[in-house]
Motif scaffolding. Structure first.
Motif, PDB file in Angstrom:
ATOM      1  N   ARG A 101     -12.063   8.708  -3.155  1.00 14.10           N
ATOM      2  CA  ARG A 101     -10.999   7.719  -2.880  1.00 14.10           C
ATOM      3  C   ARG A 101      -9.792   7.916  -3.800  1.00 14.10           C
ATOM      4  O   ARG A 101      -8.664   7.623  -3.450  1.00 14.10           O
ATOM      5  CB  ARG A 101     -11.581   6.311  -3.023  1.00 14.10           C
ATOM      6  N   HIS A 109     -10.204  -7.418   1.152  1.00 12.64           N
ATOM      7  CA  HIS A 109     -10.253  -8.246  -0.060  1.00 12.64           C
ATOM      8  C   HIS A 109      -9.589  -9.614   0.094  1.00 12.64           C
ATOM      9  O   HIS A 109      -9.372 -10.324  -0.899  1.00 12.64           O
ATOM     10  CB  HIS A 109      -9.700  -7.474  -1.264  1.00 12.64           C
ATOM     11  N   ASP A 127      -7.156  -7.231   5.601  1.00 14.37           N
ATOM     12  CA  ASP A 127      -7.532  -6.455   4.431  1.00 14.37           C
ATOM     13  C   ASP A 127      -8.855  -7.032   3.936  1.00 14.37           C
ATOM     14  O   ASP A 127      -9.022  -8.258   3.885  1.00 14.37           O
ATOM     15  CB  ASP A 127      -6.471  -6.555   3.331  1.00 14.37           C
ATOM     16  N   CYS A 156      -5.335   2.825  -6.687  1.00 18.28           N
ATOM     17  CA  CYS A 156      -6.551   2.285  -6.075  1.00 18.28           C
ATOM     18  C   CYS A 156      -6.779   2.860  -4.690  1.00 18.28           C
ATOM     19  O   CYS A 156      -7.908   3.043  -4.251  1.00 18.28           O
ATOM     20  CB  CYS A 156      -6.467   0.765  -6.010  1.00 18.28           C
ATOM     21  N   ILE A 157      -5.679   3.161  -3.984  1.00 16.54           N
ATOM     22  CA  ILE A 157      -5.829   3.689  -2.629  1.00 16.54           C
ATOM     23  C   ILE A 157      -5.407   5.164  -2.577  1.00 16.54           C
ATOM     24  O   ILE A 157      -5.068   5.715  -1.529  1.00 16.54           O
ATOM     25  CB  ILE A 157      -5.098   2.771  -1.606  1.00 16.54           C
ATOM     26  N   HIS A 214       0.822  -1.216   0.000  1.00 15.71           N
ATOM     27  CA  HIS A 214       0.000   0.000   0.000  1.00 15.71           C
ATOM     28  C   HIS A 214       0.856   1.267   0.000  1.00 15.71           C
ATOM     29  O   HIS A 214       0.671   2.163  -0.802  1.00 15.71           O
ATOM     30  CB  HIS A 214      -0.923   0.023   1.225  1.00 15.71           C
ATOM     31  N   ASN A 247     -11.850  -2.090  -7.686  1.00 14.05           N
ATOM     32  CA  ASN A 247     -13.051  -2.618  -7.041  1.00 14.05           C
ATOM     33  C   ASN A 247     -13.838  -1.571  -6.261  1.00 14.05           C
ATOM     34  O   ASN A 247     -14.928  -1.844  -5.795  1.00 14.05           O
ATOM     35  CB  ASN A 247     -12.691  -3.800  -6.122  1.00 14.05           C
ATOM     36  N   CYS A 270      -5.883  -5.196  -6.853  1.00 16.15           N
ATOM     37  CA  CYS A 270      -5.916  -6.635  -6.539  1.00 16.15           C
ATOM     38  C   CYS A 270      -7.019  -7.385  -7.271  1.00 16.15           C
ATOM     39  O   CYS A 270      -6.968  -8.603  -7.371  1.00 16.15           O
ATOM     40  CB  CYS A 270      -6.040  -6.831  -5.037  1.00 16.15           C
ATOM     41  N   CYS A 329      -0.694  -1.330  -4.828  1.00 20.40           N
ATOM     42  CA  CYS A 329      -2.077  -0.833  -4.892  1.00 20.40           C
ATOM     43  C   CYS A 329      -2.148   0.486  -5.663  1.00 20.40           C
ATOM     44  O   CYS A 329      -3.099   0.739  -6.403  1.00 20.40           O
ATOM     45  CB  CYS A 329      -2.616  -0.595  -3.493  1.00 20.40           C
TER      46      CYS A 329
HETATM   47 FE1  SF4 Z   1      -4.845  -2.533  -2.446  1.00 24.46          FE
HETATM   48 FE2  SF4 Z   1      -6.888  -1.489  -3.727  1.00 24.46          FE
HETATM   49 FE3  SF4 Z   1      -6.793  -4.077  -3.309  1.00 24.46          FE
HETATM   50 FE4  SF4 Z   1      -7.229  -2.436  -1.247  1.00 24.46          FE
HETATM   51  S1  SF4 Z   1      -8.566  -2.748  -2.993  1.00 24.46           S
HETATM   52  S2  SF4 Z   1      -5.790  -4.199  -1.312  1.00 24.46           S
HETATM   53  S3  SF4 Z   1      -5.953  -0.706  -1.859  1.00 24.46           S
HETATM   54  S4  SF4 Z   1      -5.394  -2.883  -4.582  1.00 24.46           S
END
Ligand code: SF4
Ligand code: MIC
Length: 639
Positions: A382, A119, A117, A358-359, A63, A376, A295, A355
């Motif tokens: 975000r 996911h 996490d 995405c984050i 991250h 996702n 991811c 990531c």
């Molecule tokens: Fe990383 Fe995005 Fe997956 Fe969360 S959703 S683990 S921030 S890639």
């Protein structure tokens, strides 16, 4: 039994497998990532256990790799040294996103995985029971404790037919989100079955199980079959394969289906993963950014699809295209076979295997522009840009749109289906996964100045008077409560510093009100705390003195996190929701007594003297955790 029941029953440590009952399951594997991991290891360390008691525990750094200051680099050193000392594998920054690497190198059919996490259910693609949880729950699992959860209902999701031109696994899960919404999976495991499974590879299945998190589901799972065996073989791990399929007379709590024959390419429009439209509905909308990765969609096959579409073409001059490979293995595969060169030559910007965007770690889109992402989550803000217009889609849709500069239906422009066969053998090189030390007593844990001690709470007070300091609506995400992004994420190991940002994106005055009234009460709507597993969304409010959160309903992981940190989750009726306006001061005259012995908590409005009561719906174990002032105190008291 179905697959989910088989996995649970073979790991059942306590309780009865009846939907709604509290049960405990033993945990074989754990995973952490850096943004939740620093806290998880501080918590584990506080338990005083010399070595993890799991079969496999892995610490990933994926991250926070921007390292715009010393904070992330310090955290990485902390994570590497503490992993080495306590028996944890350490996946170095650059080795890839935790869920992708775990699937490739560690996940095993028939086993259980608990990850800090949300996911983590990604690994359900391999026939594993994989669940996301707060860091403290993962720390306890590393200490050998079973994981407590409410026995979920099992939903049979029958996949009929086969995928047509331009349609991919991502569209299957977007269709499931259309059917169930972001709260439709709460208290459920989604189990996939049906004729389409024979053609769905493990990475495709992982796209589907990954985004089960967006349904609020406890987990998602596929059987372990020939596809699973083929994937493990290609990963040089055929010995890890066991067959795990539902009994022919397996019973499910609910049944649904997706018909792949009629499925069209879909998107999740701004700003919720269940705001599903067909690509046909939104085609032609100009796009300024396309991001492929995260991811859910960063496997070898995902990148190969993009490379095939972009080969010999150029990215539209108005579009910035980024590619983040899911793992070093994926990157090595596409660099070895020339696909990476095709992407670069088309004009893609190649990012690290993390990531990333995405984050909100870089690549925030321009103001007012549409960003099309294979990710996702498209929760508001975000991406790092206020009022962002973020659409989620498959790599196929993203790639064709990167060329045209507008949302484009791949079913219209592709000549035929793009099939990427599973490789016979992936490139296997675990050099960036460092095994734990053989001489742990010699390992010194390195702690930079960003790593602050874990805050502790005292036992629950007998009575409480407090003020409502914020009132919010439905589907509030953990990104709203405790935002991430390049500025705030580096503070994950420093609770006093990160607390300054609680609710900062939706209410800039929140912190001053919390400080003025020395804590307070939060009032939320339905599905409060959906999204991430970050315990900081409970830990930082606890640090600010929040004692009670009222909501119409809670997301599973966040509710557990609140309880873990001694914050009482209380249920709201619409009438009480209307009454509890910001600024109201209420008294809970017998808080501890009622948590202990009653099903409802009484409170009195200080202005009108009116009395109300709210259900807490805590199990016996959860009552004791709240009374102790949180899970760490509870565990210490027990030992
Ligand atoms: Fe990383 Fe995005 Fe997956 Fe969360 S959703 S683990 S921030 S890639
Ligand atoms: C996310 O996708 O929001 C995260 C960042 O991966 C989180 C974990 C975190 O907040 O560290 C998650 O999904 O649990």
């Amino acid at each position: 039994m179905n697959v989910a029941q088989k996995l649970i029953s073979s790991h059942l440590a306590e309780g009865e497998m009846k939907a709604g009952n509290e049960i405990a399951v033993s945990i074989d594997q754990t995973l952490t990532q850096d943004a939740t991991g620093t806290m998880a290891y501080l918590e584990f360390e506080a338990m005083g256990i010399p070595h993890v008691r799991t079969k496999v525990s892995v610490s990933y750094v994926d991250h926070n790799t921007l390292q715009s200051g010393f904070e992330n680099a310090d955290d990485h050193r902390f994570l590497q040294t503490i992993a080495s000392k306590y028996g944890v594998f350490f996946s170095r920054p650059g080795n890839g996103i935790c869920h992708q690497v775990h699937l490739e190198r560690f996940a095993r059919p028939g086993q259980t995985l608990l990850g800090s996490d949300s996911h983590t259910p990604n690994a359900g693609a391999l026939g594993m029971l994989a669940i996301g949880a707060g860091g403290l729950n993962v720390a306890l699992a590393m200490a050998g404790e079973p994981f407590w959860l409410v026995m979920p209902k099992v939903v049979k999701m029958n996949l009929k037919g086969s995928l047509k031109k331009g349609v991919s696994a991502k569209d299957i899960i977007l269709d499931v989100l259309r059917q169930l919404s972001v709260k439709g999976g709460v208290g459920k495991i989604i189990e996939y079955t049906g004729e389409a499974l024979k053609d769905l590879t493990v990475p495709e299945r992982a796209t589907i199980t990954n985004m089960g998190a967006e349904l609020g589901a406890t987990s998602s799972v596929f059987p372990s079959d020939d596809q699973t065996r083929a994937f493990l073989k290609a990963q040089g791990r055929e010995d890890d394969w066991v067959e795990l399929v539902p009994d022919t007379d397996a019973v499910y709590d609910e049944e649904r289906e997706v018909n792949l024959d009629t499925l069209a390419p879909l998107v999740a429009a701004p700003s919720s993963p269940d705001n599903i439209r067909t690509v046909q509905d939104v085609k032609g909308i100009p796009v300024k950014q396309v991001c492929i990765g995260s991811c859910v969609n960063s496997s070898y096959a995902d990148l190969m699809v993009s490379a095939k579409i972009l080969k010999g073409k150029k990215v539209h001059p108005d579009v910035s295209l980024t590619i983040s490979p899911g793992s070093r293995q994926t990157l090595q595969m596409v660099s070895g076979n020339g696909a990476l060169a095709d992407l670069v030559s088309a004009g893609a910007r190649i990012l690290e295997s993390t990531c990333g965007p995405c984050i909100g770690m870089g690549q925030s889109p321009p103001t007012g522009a549409v960003t099309l992402r294979t990710f996702n989550r498209n929760f508001p803000g975000r991406s790092g840009t206020p009022n962002d217009q973020s659409y989620l889609c498959s790599p196929v849709t993203a790639s064709v749109s990167a060329i045209t500069g507008a949302i484009t239906d791949p079913a219209e422009v592709l000549n035929g289906p793009i099939v990427i066969p599973l490789p016979d053998r992936y490139i296997i090189d675990d050099a960036m996964i460092i095994p734990p030390s053989k001489e742990p007593e010699k390992v010194m844990v390195e702690r930079g100045p960003n790593i602050k001690p874990f805050p502790v709470k005292s036992p629950l007070e007998e009575s409480l008077t407090s003020r409502v300091i914020i009132k919010v609506g439905d589907n509030i995400t953990t990104d709203d409560i405790m935002p991430a992004g390049a500025k705030i994420l580096p503070l994950r190991s420093n609770i006093p510093a990160i607390s300054e940002y609680v609710f900062s994106k939706i209410d800039s005055e929140f912190i001053s009100r919390a400080k003025e009234s020395d804590g307070g009460i939060v009032v939320g709507g339905n599905n409060y705390g959906q999204g991430s597993s970050r315990e900081h969304a409970a830990l930082a409010p606890m640090y600010l003195g929040i004692k009670v959160v009222f909501a119409k309903s809670f997301a599973r992981i966040h509710k557990d996190n609140l309880i873990n940190f001694g914050i009482i989750p209380l249920m709201l009726t619409p009438e009480i929701y209307n009454f509890l306006q910001e600024g109201r001061v209420v008294e809970f005259p017998s808080l501890a007594e009622e948590v202990k012995n009653a099903d409802t908590i009484t409170f009195i409005d200080k202005t009108s003297g009116k009395t109300f009561s709210s259900e807490h719906r805590l199990t016996q174990r959860q009552r004791e955790i709240i009374l102790a002032g949180g899970l760490l105190n509870y565990v210490k008291n027990k030992s």
